[in-house]
Design an enzyme around this catalytic site. Structure first.
Site, PDB file in Angstrom:
ATOM      1  N   ASP A   1       0.852  -1.186   0.000  1.00 59.35           N
ATOM      2  CA  ASP A   1       0.000   0.000   0.000  1.00 59.35           C
ATOM      3  C   ASP A   1       0.893   1.243   0.000  1.00 59.35           C
ATOM      4  OD1 ASP A   1      -3.214   0.575   0.994  1.00 59.35           O
ATOM      5  OD2 ASP A   1      -1.776   2.235   1.104  1.00 59.35           O
TER       6      ASP A   1
ATOM      7  N   HIS B   1     -10.373  -5.223  -3.114  1.00 60.75           N
ATOM      8  CA  HIS B   1      -9.034  -5.444  -2.560  1.00 60.75           C
ATOM      9  C   HIS B   1      -9.119  -5.838  -1.104  1.00 60.75           C
ATOM     10  CE1 HIS B   1     -10.090  -1.154  -2.333  1.00 60.75           C
ATOM     11  NE2 HIS B   1      -9.446  -1.113  -1.178  1.00 60.75           N
TER      12      HIS B   1
HETATM   13  P1  AMP Z   1      -9.684   1.585   0.299  1.00 60.16           P
HETATM   14  O1  AMP Z   1      -9.730   2.914   0.998  1.00 60.16           O
HETATM   15  O2  AMP Z   1     -10.103   0.426   1.151  1.00 60.16           O
HETATM   16  O3  AMP Z   1     -10.421   1.628  -1.020  1.00 60.16           O
HETATM   17  O4  AMP Z   1      -8.158   1.299   0.001  1.00 60.16           O
HETATM   18  C1  AMP Z   1      -7.475   1.824  -1.077  1.00 60.16           C
HETATM   19  C2  AMP Z   1      -6.024   1.754  -0.723  1.00 60.16           C
HETATM   20  O5  AMP Z   1      -5.266   1.931  -1.899  1.00 60.16           O
HETATM   21  C3  AMP Z   1      -5.559   2.816   0.270  1.00 60.16           C
HETATM   22  O6  AMP Z   1      -5.027   2.197   1.430  1.00 60.16           O
HETATM   23  C4  AMP Z   1      -4.501   3.593  -0.510  1.00 60.16           C
HETATM   24  O7  AMP Z   1      -3.406   4.010   0.291  1.00 60.16           O
HETATM   25  C5  AMP Z   1      -4.077   2.573  -1.549  1.00 60.16           C
HETATM   26  N1  AMP Z   1      -3.507   3.138  -2.766  1.00 60.16           N
HETATM   27  C6  AMP Z   1      -3.973   4.178  -3.498  1.00 60.16           C
HETATM   28  N2  AMP Z   1      -3.197   4.385  -4.573  1.00 60.16           N
HETATM   29  C7  AMP Z   1      -2.222   3.440  -4.527  1.00 60.16           C
HETATM   30  C8  AMP Z   1      -1.097   3.129  -5.351  1.00 60.16           C
HETATM   31  N3  AMP Z   1      -0.828   3.815  -6.470  1.00 60.16           N
HETATM   32  N4  AMP Z   1      -0.293   2.105  -4.980  1.00 60.16           N
HETATM   33  C9  AMP Z   1      -0.551   1.396  -3.857  1.00 60.16           C
HETATM   34  N5  AMP Z   1      -1.599   1.629  -3.050  1.00 60.16           N
HETATM   35  C10 AMP Z   1      -2.412   2.651  -3.376  1.00 60.16           C
END
Ligand code: AMP
Ligand code: ZN
Length: 122
Positions: free
Chosen positions: A39, A108
């Site tokens: 993440d 996810h």
């Molecule tokens: P959610 O809020 O459950 O939809 O989780 C989305 C997650 O994606 C969050 O924890 C973000 O930090 C993560 N995230 C967003 N963009 C990226 C990226 N480019 N690479 C890795 N993680 C990401």
């Protein structure tokens, strides 16, 4: 509404773009069905995401037909947790929809570990 190609990839989805290699990520696990990566904004010493290669918008969009894929994701999360030495315990989270705090509309699993988690969650 996402435009989804016959391969199950949504062209305007962040995680589909990560799967396509268009956006860089730090890989931790990969197989035919799913991909695990770090993440970008870790909320614990270990914070990984595990996503299906097929674009599924959220857990709320799944049905009995997805049972084996969902089982695969859960058992892989446990396998990755073992590889990451999270023997003290960990948390697997699937934020779902607006009230669930989901910000990326591609299913996810969060795998969080390396510190004690709190309950109830915020
Ligand atoms: P959610 O809020 O459950 O939809 O989780 C989305 C997650 O994606 C969050 O924890 C973000 O930090 C993560 N995230 C967003 N963009 C990226 C990226 N480019 N690479 C890795 N993680 C990401
Ligand atoms: Zn997607």
């Amino acid at each position: 509404m996402n435009r989804t190609s016959y391969t199950g990839v949504a062209m305007n989805c962040l995680f589909c773009r990560i799967l396509q290699g268009e956006i860089p990520s730090q890989p931790v696990y990969s197989d035919d069905l799913c991909y695990g990566f770090a993440d970008i904004q870790p909320q614990a010493p270990t914070h990984l995401l595990l996503i299906p290669r097929r674009h599924i918008r959220s857990l709320a969009e799944t049905s009995a037909e997805d049972a084996s894929l969902l089982g695969h994701l859960m058992t892989k999360a446990a396998e990755i947790a073992r590889q990451q030495n999270l023997s003290g315990g960990y948390r697997v989270v699937v934020n779902t929809g607006e009230n669930g705090g989901q910000t990326v509309e591609h299913l996810h699993l969060h795998l969080l570990g390396g510190r004690a988690m709190h309950w109830p969650p915020g």
